[in-house]
Write an enzyme that holds these catalytic residues in place. Sequence first.
Site, PDB file in Angstrom:
ATOM      1  N   ASP A   1      -3.971   3.887   2.480  1.00  0.00           N
ATOM      2  CA  ASP A   1      -5.431   3.841   2.636  1.00  0.00           C
ATOM      3  C   ASP A   1      -5.892   2.444   3.055  1.00  0.00           C
ATOM      4  O   ASP A   1      -7.087   2.158   3.084  1.00  0.00           O
ATOM      5  CB  ASP A   1      -6.143   4.284   1.345  1.00  0.00           C
TER       6      ASP A   1
ATOM      7  N   ASP B   1      -1.840  -1.159  -3.930  1.00  0.00           N
ATOM      8  CA  ASP B   1      -2.029  -0.412  -5.182  1.00  0.00           C
ATOM      9  C   ASP B   1      -0.859  -0.655  -6.126  1.00  0.00           C
ATOM     10  O   ASP B   1       0.118  -1.330  -5.777  1.00  0.00           O
ATOM     11  CB  ASP B   1      -2.207   1.084  -4.891  1.00  0.00           C
TER      12      ASP B   1
ATOM     13  N   GLU C   1      -7.385 -20.521 -16.079  1.00  0.00           N
ATOM     14  CA  GLU C   1      -7.938 -21.021 -14.820  1.00  0.00           C
ATOM     15  C   GLU C   1      -8.798 -22.233 -15.193  1.00  0.00           C
ATOM     16  O   GLU C   1      -9.991 -22.119 -15.444  1.00  0.00           O
ATOM     17  CB  GLU C   1      -8.793 -19.970 -14.115  1.00  0.00           C
TER      18      GLU C   1
ATOM     19  N   ASP D   1       0.852  -1.195   0.000  1.00  0.00           N
ATOM     20  CA  ASP D   1       0.000   0.000   0.000  1.00  0.00           C
ATOM     21  C   ASP D   1       0.886   1.243   0.000  1.00  0.00           C
ATOM     22  O   ASP D   1       1.539   1.555   0.994  1.00  0.00           O
ATOM     23  CB  ASP D   1      -0.888  -0.055   1.262  1.00  0.00           C
TER      24      ASP D   1
ATOM     25  N   ASN E   1      -0.152   4.453  -0.482  1.00  0.00           N
ATOM     26  CA  ASN E   1      -0.768   5.710  -0.014  1.00  0.00           C
ATOM     27  C   ASN E   1      -1.477   5.553   1.333  1.00  0.00           C
ATOM     28  O   ASN E   1      -2.243   6.413   1.747  1.00  0.00           O
ATOM     29  CB  ASN E   1      -1.725   6.286  -1.071  1.00  0.00           C
TER      30      ASN E   1
ATOM     31  N   ASP F   1      -9.758 -15.972 -16.643  1.00  0.00           N
ATOM     32  CA  ASP F   1     -10.589 -16.326 -15.491  1.00  0.00           C
ATOM     33  C   ASP F   1     -11.765 -17.208 -15.935  1.00  0.00           C
ATOM     34  O   ASP F   1     -12.415 -16.916 -16.949  1.00  0.00           O
ATOM     35  CB  ASP F   1     -11.129 -15.027 -14.865  1.00  0.00           C
TER      36      ASP F   1
HETATM   37  C1  NOJ Z   1     -12.329 -17.245 -10.441  1.00  0.00           C
HETATM   38  C2  NOJ Z   1     -11.575 -16.287  -9.585  1.00  0.00           C
HETATM   39  O1  NOJ Z   1     -10.314 -16.829  -9.310  1.00  0.00           O
HETATM   40  C3  NOJ Z   1     -12.397 -16.060  -8.344  1.00  0.00           C
HETATM   41  O2  NOJ Z   1     -11.693 -15.337  -7.375  1.00  0.00           O
HETATM   42  C4  NOJ Z   1     -13.657 -15.353  -8.747  1.00  0.00           C
HETATM   43  O3  NOJ Z   1     -14.518 -15.221  -7.635  1.00  0.00           O
HETATM   44  C5  NOJ Z   1     -14.404 -16.121  -9.834  1.00  0.00           C
HETATM   45  N1  NOJ Z   1     -13.534 -16.620 -10.871  1.00  0.00           N
HETATM   46  C6  NOJ Z   1     -15.389 -15.228 -10.506  1.00  0.00           C
HETATM   47  O4  NOJ Z   1     -14.721 -14.338 -11.346  1.00  0.00           O
END
Ligand code: NOJ
Length: 571
Positions: free
Chosen positions: A57, A61, A292, A53, A55, A232
């Site tokens: 907060d 970042d 993923e 971090d 800044n 993802d």
């Molecule tokens: C897989 C991601 O790794 C996870 O963190 C997320 O909640 C779901 N996809 C939805 O995007």
Amino acid sequence: MMPMSSGRFFTSRLVVSALLMLCFASPLGAQDKSQPWWRHAVFYEIYPRSFADSNNDGLGDLRGITSKLDYLHTLGVDAIWISPCYPSPQFDFGYDVADYENIDPMYGKLADFDVLAREAHKRGIRVIMDFVVNHTSHQHPWFLESKSSRNSPRRDWYIWRDGKGPGQPPNNWESSFGGSAWTLDPTTGQYYYHYFEVQQPDLNWRNPAVEEAMFDVTRFWHKHGVDGFRLDAVDLLYEDPDLKDNPVLPGKNEFGDPKMTNKYNDNLPQVHDELQRLRKVTDANGQVLIGETWTDNIDELKAYYGPHQDEIQLPMDFLFTTVDKRSAPGFRKQIGLAESSGGWPVFVISNHDIVRSYTRYGDGQNNDQIAKLMAGMYLTLRGTPILYYGEELGMENHDPVRKEDVKDPLGQQGWPEQKGRDGERTPMQWTSGANAGFTQGTPWLPVDPAYSTHNVAFESKDTDSILNFYRLLLAMRHRSPALLDGDYIPVDQDDPNILAYLRRSGKETILVALNFSSSSQPFDIGQATHGVSRAKSSVLLTTSSTDVTVKGDKHTILLSPYAVFIARITP
Ligand code: NOJ
């Protein structure tokens, strides 16, 4: 080269010294340059909210990440994968993207990203963005427009259907966050589909305009220096067009909903055609794809490489995480399966959705030793490893104990059976000072109390620390042709306690022996080296506290509990 020992295994503890580093400086020649960069790389996942971090907060970042690039470089990291940092209402902490072509103000500006990418590249570190391909935020302008009317030009960018009847969703599909995967929009009287949260509507990839808009996102980030994408939830891109009901199984899931198999909304064949099209676009810009790819078996995983290695270069092997705790036969089997897939393996032991490996594999007494054991395994296997931030310190899960403290929507909805993922997302531990040096403000999640001894500053000074073990392993890996490119050859497939293998390239042979048991175990090096007579062996790295001297013709050594033993074999 001056090996540490020749024809003899020295008594060892983890010796962190310039001498050992010299030993890693293999004279055997550089790595195979014909290989793509990502095969020799070690990736490192950064969860930006929790890394550094700048800044104060309480939230990490981009400037924070930039300030830690030297640390990552010295650790031996070649590429960083940054979990989503796009503008987002943060219902799923960035996995609900409201604009794919900008940076959320909480993380900084696009200009900060450009500095980060430039500084990373200066240090030879590549930058991978998390690409949330399956869904957007419900606040993305595309969805707002789609939702505005049944006649909206963007209506078909998402999946809208009439209910089966009053108050009845179109089918029985369930959200992975609990409840139906369909939510009724009262204005237009139709339901939209969301595999994840209500705030994460699924894009309709059957619409060519959606496909093109998403391809454009990769081109945008190419202009900003991005070297690849982690895709993802890529298995979820397509749904059955007839929306058939999924088969229901006996029992309830953690949300109290009926169990079912996602036969009609997961892993459809069209996903692979789509990936082949995406790959052409990213190949044109030299970007790599990481997937993923949660799969039930190795054949499903294998399919993600593509029929002509033309889909995802690096599909993550999560099957590795299904192995029972500390089981040498379990890991041996899983490694064998991955090897048989014909693709380049990507072993994963931790990430932001999984309980940290330190907690999963630890026995409560020898956790640091076991953390080194796990590192000794997956950093010496054939393939590309992906570290999760803090794994190199032995960061553990720090789960909330009260529902009111839970930040993750998964935990909020599934409590108490499902505690959510806050535990594996706590702030990175930099120092023994306040908030582990992550922030001078109030961290968004509490730091794990173990930070006082498990942090970068403290461990850097301790020659026997997990961090220094990682540094040595990574240095060794980068300099060893066998570890980078060599074959994987299992040794003694029946040993219930020791997982052993050779890594062999034309130039070098490395022996790895890992004692997965809590007691000392004998290990026969003669057998391991395939009877190479009078094999000369030089210990590269070991955590064994036992005398591993070879006496006369007896080539058996004793490995202490959870020991890692790595040696170079010279015939
Ligand atoms: C897989 C991601 O790794 C996870 O963190 C997320 O909640 C779901 N996809 C939805 O995007």
